[in-house]
Design an enzyme around this catalytic site. Structure first.
Site, short mmCIF file in Angstrom:
data_model
loop_
_atom_site.label_atom_id
_atom_site.label_comp_id
_atom_site.label_asym_id
_atom_site.label_seq_id
_atom_site.Cartn_x
_atom_site.Cartn_y
_atom_site.Cartn_z
N ASP A 1 44.52 38.52 38.83
CA ASP A 1 43.21 39.04 38.48
C ASP A 1 43.18 39.39 37.00
O ASP A 1 44.12 40.03 36.49
CB ASP A 1 42.93 40.27 39.34
CG ASP A 1 41.59 40.91 39.03
OD1 ASP A 1 40.57 40.24 39.24
OD2 ASP A 1 41.58 42.06 38.56
N GLU B 1 42.91 34.30 36.10
CA GLU B 1 41.64 34.30 35.37
C GLU B 1 41.91 34.48 33.88
O GLU B 1 42.40 35.53 33.47
CB GLU B 1 40.76 35.45 35.85
CG GLU B 1 40.33 35.35 37.31
CD GLU B 1 39.51 36.56 37.73
OE1 GLU B 1 38.40 36.36 38.23
OE2 GLU B 1 40.00 37.70 37.54
#
Length: 828
Positions: A344, A374
């Site tokens: 994340d 990400e």
């Protein structure tokens, strides 16, 4: 606080051992905690989990048996206690120079009580399910072989149709255990649950965070609270609300292992979504009470920075933070047999940390671990080495390709369109994605995670409904903080809406929204790179227009299993596309060189993109493959490559898979509006994968020209007629330096790829290339080592004389043309 607190964190001692936290045996337990600024540390042991208040919190941790720990010169406090402490609870009691005292859970905790209030001493070996010693996930030859399916644990089984006639599954709904049931069917006989995943054909399930998170009370009723889990509390412990008994510290561990074992037994890998970029709380989090001021980034005024967008960001670049992350990942991979990790907001992590953990995990745990994340942040960060798009080049990990996502679908939550949803002038951006972003930000396709939607933002169906202006027609409410703005309960708003109001289920694959959704993910599944789909897309999943459902009701988030029977042709289409990808390595090239040699753009205008995968790409059995995407609202007729006049269609607007649907004769084909097509010309058994060159890097043996020469010599010695022709490519360099130079060939019909050059006495070198009898032309490149340099940048070709068994050509370095040498070797 002690005097250490006044020092800059760069002066803190560090520790390199792998034994922080608890080391348990039945003969004794060793406790270690890194707390270099504490004045004194005790370990406090308890017989129980403590007294919980109405909020599920234990406020008082005094009254335990406390043992003074000793500090070494690396800032580690430790103590060894004899005896079997299995089943007891413990905390660390840290005292500072100003007499401040903190009772804290071990930051390296691997087991905790309900809501993570106390650390627990357990024998982890007792949590292993039957057969755990032999458990192993699927192995990947290349990262691009993966097909990833993103799924939330609770969404998987909260639907009322997740049931079995002979079993009451109400006790496992929303929990880890729901993944361990096979043989579940809907009323029409369709497989649901675990068998649905197996039938779909995905290779890996990516689970939204399963590590213990803060915002769901383990002891509350299951239906009252929901969260995606991006608010971490204890990084090395499974989430209690997903277990059958959060008060039993072993249950959550055993049941997560059973989930992994169940998926592995079905041949499906497990990827964990991990959140090392921030914590839910600072003061009440796992780090600040242990080493104040160390684990979080601050600005020049000493204030917490907010690159995560939620109030803090973890300082991953600091030695003991970096160590903690690597230790945590190593623990999950080894103890739980995890097959990969998704990070994340990986953009907030410093690139050296991501590079190191990738290298170390692959070396120490398993070489095919999937690692991706990400490549963006949630706000401004002072860290200069953020892991953004492009920083992953040649570092072994992948990043989400949001460039491709936006090109295909448009913006994330609004009415902005992309190629599949009606936009003009997106063809070039789509092509960049089909090539695995090697002409954008990657070194190789294996660095690009291709996707159109994930848990964040509008899911695919709702995005297309929004672009088409059908939200009001479908009865979508306006959402705010997980609830309809008009005051209705979520359950009522969902019941009164109909996301499929304009769909005719009797003619499903003609519907515009259906077609656009299939086109969007069809592009993903036929592009170079690693495909990633959001759970339920294959069932036309809707979240009723809720673009950020992280704390919305199950009525919004649960996967609706009844949609499988209702929209079965859509599921079959996804299944066919996945089977096509997994059966044909042409769609899974993992190196730039392969893509550059085998992919060719055929069309890129008018909301139509077409490309070819040529010459048995990546060792594929199909010779030439053509892929066409038609994002326009009219059917389109395109020219097919001239090499063949008969093409086999395996994907069109009405079906997908490996089987031939029909044939196209000639050089033109018509593609329906909002649809895709895949065709191939000839099928021949692949002799050797053209990726064999890269196999050297993984220790595989390459058979080169020497093997071809040997086979040819054997046939000639036996007086047999060869089943192939030979090209003798004679290469001449002015410097007479041939060390490292070799030839890369394709389209031979025998063996594409690397062919060695052997030096001749006359100052030249020769490569002997085997060519199938029906081949009229081959392509070649003379190169140095593994693409360190090319003799000529452009691809070159040699025309085959069908009357000769051996064709000799002379290649002068730096010249594009070749000379055909006349010899007396006519066939027959």
């Amino acid at each position: 606080m002690s005097d250490f607190k006044q020092l800059e964190h760069t002066t803190y001692p560090t520790y390199e051992g792998y034994d922080l936290g608890l080391t348990y045996t039945s003969a004794g337990s060793l406790f270690k905690v890194w707390a270099p600024t504490a004045q004194q540390v005790h370990v406090a042991l308890y017989d129980d989990a403590g007294v919980y208040d109405q909020e599920g919190i234990v406020q008082e941790h005094g009254g335990g048996r406390e043992f003074l720990m000793s500090r070494d010169d690396r800032g580690v406090w430790s103590i060894a206690l004899e005896g079997d402490w299995n089943g007891h609870y413990y905390m660390y009691r840290l005292e500072w120079a100003d007499s401040t005292v903190h009772y804290v859970v071990d930051p390296y905790a691997t087991a905790v009580s309900a809501n993570g209030q106390r650390t627990v001493i357990i024998d982890l070996a007792q949590t292993n399910p039957d057969g755990w010693e032999e458990d192993m996930g699927p192995t990947l030859e290349r990262a691009t072989d993966a097909v990833i399916y993103e799924l939330h644990v609770r969404d998987f089984s909260m639907d009322r149709h997740f049931n079995a006639s002979e079993k009451d599954l109400s006790a496992v709904k929303g929990r880890f255990a729901a993944f361990t049931y096979s043989g579940l069917k809907d009323g029409a006989g369709n497989s649901i649950g675990l068998d649905h995943l197996l039938e779909l054909g995905i290779t890996h399930v990516h689970l939204l965070p399963v590590a213990d998170f803060h915002t769901v009370n383990d002891l509350a009723e299951l239906e009252t609270e929901y969260n995606w889990g991006y608010d971490p509390q204890h990084y090395n412990v499974p989430e209690g609300s997903y277990s059958s008994n959060p008060a039993d510290p072993e249950a959550r561990i055993r049941e997560l292992k059973q989930l992994v074992h169940s998926l592995h037994s079905a041949g499906i890998g497990v990827i964990l979504d991990v959140v090392y970029n921030h914590t839910y709380s600072v003061e009440k989090g796992p780090f600040e009470p242990v080493v104040p001021g160390y684990y979080y980034r601050t600005d020049e005024q000493g204030q917490l920075t907010n690159g995560s967008g939620v109030g803090n960001e973890v300082a991953t670049e600091r030695p003991m933070v970096r160590k903690y992350i690597k230790d945590s990942l190593r623990y999950w991979a080894k103890e739980y047999h995890i097959d990969g990790f998704r990070f994340d907001l990986m953009g907030l992590m410093d690139t050296p940390t991501v590079e190191q953990l990738t290298q170390e995990l692959r070396a120490e745990v398993r070489p095919d671990l999937l690692i991706y994340g990400e490549p963006w942040t949630g706000g401004e960060s002072p860290q200069p080495l953020l892991t953004l798009k492009g920083t992953q080049r040649d570092k072994g990990f992948a990043v989400f390709n949001d460039n491709y996502r936006s090109a295909i679908k448009g913006d994330s939550d609004g009415t902005g369109s992309g190629f599949a949803t009606g936009a003009w002038n997106q063809e070039e951006q789509v092509l960049k994605g089909t090539f695995g972003a090697i002409h954008d930000f990657t070194a190789h396709p294996s660095e690009s995670i291709n996707y159109v939607t994930a848990h964040d933002n509008l899911n695919l169906w709702d995005k297309i409904i929004t672009v088409r202006g059908l939200r009001e027609y479908c009865g979508f409410p306006q959402w705010e903080q997980g609830k309809p703005k008009d005051g209705r309960k979520a359950e009522q708003a969902v019941a009164e809406a109909d996301p499929y109001r304009e769909v005719d289920v009797t003619d499903l694959l003609e519907d515009e929204t259906v077609r656009k959704s299939l086109l969007a993910n069809g592009i993903v599944l036929t592009s170079q790179g690693i495909p990633f789909i959001h759970a339920g897309d294959e069932l036309l999943r809707s979240k009723y227009g809720d673009h950020n459902s992280y704390r919305s009701a199950d009525a919004v988030n649960a996967i609706r299993w009844a949609n499988k029977a209702r929209f079965r042709p859509v599921f079959d289409y996804y299944q066919g596309l996945i089977a096509l990808r997994r059966s044909h390595p042409a769609f899974r090239m993992d190196h730039r060189e392969l893509v550059e040699q085998h992919m060719e753009v055929l069309h890129s205008s008018g909301r139509v993109v077409a490309f070819a995968l040529r010459h048995h790409a990546n060792g594929d059995a199909w010779n030439h493959i053509v892929v066409i995407y038609n994002g326009s609202d009219t059917e389109q007729t395109l020219l097919l490559p001239a090499e063949s006049d008969r093409w086999h269609v395996v994907v069109d607007a009405h079906g997908a898979g490996n089987e031939i649907r029909y044939e196209v004769a000639g050089h033109r084909v018509t593609v329906s509006r909002w649809s895709m097509m895949v065709l191939y010309d000839q099928e021949e058994p692949a002799q050797v994968s053209s990726s064999t060159e890269q196999d050297q890097d993984t220790g595989k043996v390459e058979n080169g020209a020497e093997g071809s020469d040997k086979k040819m010599d054997q046939e000639i010695a036996k007086g047999e007629t060869a089943s192939f022709r030979t090209i003798e490519l004679i290469y001449e360099r002015a410097d007479r330096q041939y060390s490292g130079w070799n030839v890369w060939v394709w389209g031979t019909g025998c063996r594409d790829g690397h062919v060695e050059l052997h030096e001749l006495e006359d100052g030249r070198a020769v490569a002997r290339i085997q060519v199938a009898l029906n081949v009229q032309r081959i392509g070649y490149i003379v190169r140095l080592n593994h693409w360190d340099a090319k003799d000529i940048e452009a691809d070159r070709y040699i025309e085959i004389d069908p009357t000769r068994s051996v064709t000799q050509v002379l290649i002068h370095s730096g010249r594009e043309e070749y000379l055909l040498l006349v010899n007396d070797n006519r066939a027959g």
